[in-house]
Design a protein around this motif. Sequence first.
Motif, mmCIF file in Angstrom:
data_model
loop_
_atom_site.group_PDB
_atom_site.id
_atom_site.type_symbol
_atom_site.label_atom_id
_atom_site.label_comp_id
_atom_site.label_asym_id
_atom_site.label_seq_id
_atom_site.Cartn_x
_atom_site.Cartn_y
_atom_site.Cartn_z
ATOM 1 N N GLY A 77 0.574 4.017 -7.001
ATOM 2 C CA GLY A 77 1.740 3.846 -6.157
ATOM 3 C C GLY A 77 2.299 2.435 -6.206
ATOM 4 O O GLY A 77 1.638 1.492 -6.651
ATOM 5 N N PRO A 78 3.551 2.252 -5.750
ATOM 6 C CA PRO A 78 4.228 0.954 -5.866
ATOM 7 C C PRO A 78 3.597 -0.139 -5.019
ATOM 8 O O PRO A 78 3.697 -1.315 -5.360
ATOM 9 N N ARG A 79 2.963 0.232 -3.914
ATOM 10 C CA ARG A 79 2.364 -0.801 -3.059
ATOM 11 C C ARG A 79 1.279 -1.556 -3.809
ATOM 12 O O ARG A 79 1.247 -2.798 -3.798
ATOM 13 N N ALA A 80 0.396 -0.836 -4.475
ATOM 14 C CA ALA A 80 -0.687 -1.487 -5.213
ATOM 15 C C ALA A 80 -0.132 -2.351 -6.341
ATOM 16 O O ALA A 80 -0.602 -3.471 -6.574
ATOM 17 N N ALA A 81 0.883 -1.841 -7.043
ATOM 18 C CA ALA A 81 1.443 -2.586 -8.175
ATOM 19 C C ALA A 81 2.111 -3.879 -7.713
ATOM 20 O O ALA A 81 1.914 -4.945 -8.314
ATOM 21 N N LEU A 82 2.893 -3.811 -6.628
ATOM 22 C CA LEU A 82 3.594 -5.010 -6.173
ATOM 23 C C LEU A 82 2.623 -6.027 -5.577
ATOM 24 O O LEU A 82 2.754 -7.238 -5.806
ATOM 25 N N LEU A 182 6.556 -11.536 0.322
ATOM 26 C CA LEU A 182 5.603 -10.429 0.377
ATOM 27 C C LEU A 182 5.399 -9.961 1.815
ATOM 28 O O LEU A 182 5.332 -8.751 2.078
ATOM 29 N N ALA A 183 5.319 -10.906 2.764
ATOM 30 C CA ALA A 183 5.123 -10.531 4.173
ATOM 31 C C ALA A 183 6.283 -9.692 4.684
ATOM 32 O O ALA A 183 6.090 -8.760 5.483
ATOM 33 N N LEU A 184 7.495 -9.972 4.216
ATOM 34 C CA LEU A 184 8.660 -9.204 4.664
ATOM 35 C C LEU A 184 8.644 -7.778 4.127
ATOM 36 O O LEU A 184 9.043 -6.833 4.813
ATOM 37 N N VAL A 185 8.181 -7.603 2.891
ATOM 38 C CA VAL A 185 8.264 -6.290 2.270
ATOM 39 C C VAL A 185 7.043 -5.428 2.551
ATOM 40 O O VAL A 185 7.088 -4.212 2.392
ATOM 41 N N ARG A 190 3.836 0.028 3.129
ATOM 42 C CA ARG A 190 2.813 0.894 3.730
ATOM 43 C C ARG A 190 3.306 2.327 3.889
ATOM 44 O O ARG A 190 2.509 3.261 3.974
ATOM 45 N N THR A 191 4.614 2.503 3.948
ATOM 46 C CA THR A 191 5.160 3.845 4.159
ATOM 47 C C THR A 191 5.457 4.575 2.857
ATOM 48 O O THR A 191 5.784 5.757 2.881
ATOM 49 N N LEU A 192 5.355 3.903 1.724
ATOM 50 C CA LEU A 192 5.701 4.537 0.458
ATOM 51 C C LEU A 192 4.590 5.457 0.001
ATOM 52 O O LEU A 192 3.407 5.208 0.227
ATOM 53 N N ARG A 193 5.003 6.510 -0.680
ATOM 54 C CA ARG A 193 4.042 7.500 -1.158
ATOM 55 C C ARG A 193 3.214 6.959 -2.308
ATOM 56 O O ARG A 193 3.696 6.163 -3.116
ATOM 57 N N GLY A 194 2.005 7.443 -2.382
ATOM 58 C CA GLY A 194 1.192 7.204 -3.558
ATOM 59 C C GLY A 194 1.564 8.210 -4.630
ATOM 60 O O GLY A 194 2.492 9.003 -4.478
ATOM 61 N N PRO A 195 0.845 8.214 -5.757
ATOM 62 C CA PRO A 195 1.161 9.157 -6.828
ATOM 63 C C PRO A 195 0.888 10.586 -6.397
ATOM 64 O O PRO A 195 0.004 10.849 -5.588
ATOM 65 N N GLY A 196 1.681 11.477 -6.882
ATOM 66 C CA GLY A 196 1.479 12.883 -6.548
ATOM 67 C C GLY A 196 0.284 13.472 -7.261
ATOM 68 O O GLY A 196 -0.303 12.878 -8.161
#
Length: 483
Positions: A77-82, A182-185, A190-196
């Motif tokens: 998911g995008p959270r881990a990548a960013l 990073l603190a702002l985003v 946290r609300t973004l989906r992980g991989p399906g």
Amino acid sequence: MHEATPGVFDRRYRLTTAGLLTLVTFIAFEAMAVGTAMPTAVRDLDGLAWYGWPFSAFLVASVFGMVVGGDTGDRRGPRAALLAGVTVFAAGLLAAGLAGSMALFVAARAVQGAGAGLIAVSLYVVAGQAYPAAARPRLFGAISAAWVLPALVGPLAAGLVTTHAGWRWVFLALLPLVAAGLALVLPALRTLRGPGEGSRVPAPARRWWAVLAGLGLALLQYAGQRRDGPALLVAAVGLAALAAGLRPLLPRGTVRARPGLPTVVASRGLLAGAFFGMDALLPLALTELHGAGPTAAGVPLTAGAVGWALASQLQGRRPGASRLVLLRAGFLLLATGTAATAVVAAPVSGAWPAYLTWAVAGLGMGLGMPSVGVLLLERSPEHRRGADSAAFQIADVAGSALAVGLVGVLVAAATAGVLPLAAAVVVATAVLAGLALLGAAVCGRAGGGGAEDDYPGGGGGRTAARVQDEAGAEPVDASEEGR
């Protein structure tokens, strides 16, 4: 009654947008400022003979980071990548600011490059999940505009910091600012989906192909800076390595501009190559042909950046406009501005026409770059959006490097007396304008496409379940798709 188009600074998206733009701004500042601080840094570290290595290390590692970022986004998911990208980039800033030797400084630049590659890809994955399609043109317009202030003040600010505080603070002073972005985003991440379920598992070999492609780019960059016979051999090896490395990393049919995603990715490379190739040549041409000083030679680049920002904002106010129409208009403006810039080769023209012509080219980029970003997200299924975003960014880097390498060859030929510099400028503008016209001719294919969007070697292949999900039809044997 039509629903109002959401703004990227509406309450729901405000913090996410502010965080993304903060990260983009300070990464852009570092990219614009590092060239100013580099001569002082290498002298202080007794590494003048290694001058090109910090740039090459960043370039090679950024391609690797793009592939890793795409794989991470698709798997976790995008959270881990960013998060990984910002952490790695910040570690590189810290290591560069504290480096006690040239070897450590080069290693730190490689770490920065890996982090920058991770972040660049993650931005597109986040944009695809956090924003509705109607808001993406405005988001990409804002991201384009976020590069303008660093382009205007980055070199000047870096020069002042280097002179009065020391070159190390060009890197260290960005750390708290990157952390703030990073603190702002983070709340939105946290609300973004992980991989399906059943997400693509990346082939580990993709990362080695990325290293090979990065090394090819570095060799081309090195050859472009040389003025001797071995440079041709180095360039040939670099081209071979780049071609071999890119094949598994780009969608099948990118070079031939197959309909759909391959054309989207190819368009990004053509835009970047046509613009940045001339962007690299223009200051040298004005200095050598017209005796322009550093400030006068840099004004056209500023005009291009301002034109880019203005057009980006204009296209963002028309979210319903056809992206294919805007992309073609961007290519045509870029071709016009680039071709018209050939006037600087005339001895009587002076430098001033470039201020206008390069602003036109900037307008083209301001229409084209956000539009091709929107098309990427439209054409990329969610299960492989990370890999597609990585291919998109790699095409940008490769297109820029190839065009700048061509410019380097022409300048080297002029230096060796093979042809006048004015003739080299005319040839360069003709070739680069031709790339933009080629983009205008093929970009309409970005609206079609299908199974041929997959990657060679299974890097982005679709399962039968995904084919059913995307097509809304009965399951199809994946082995029969391309028949």
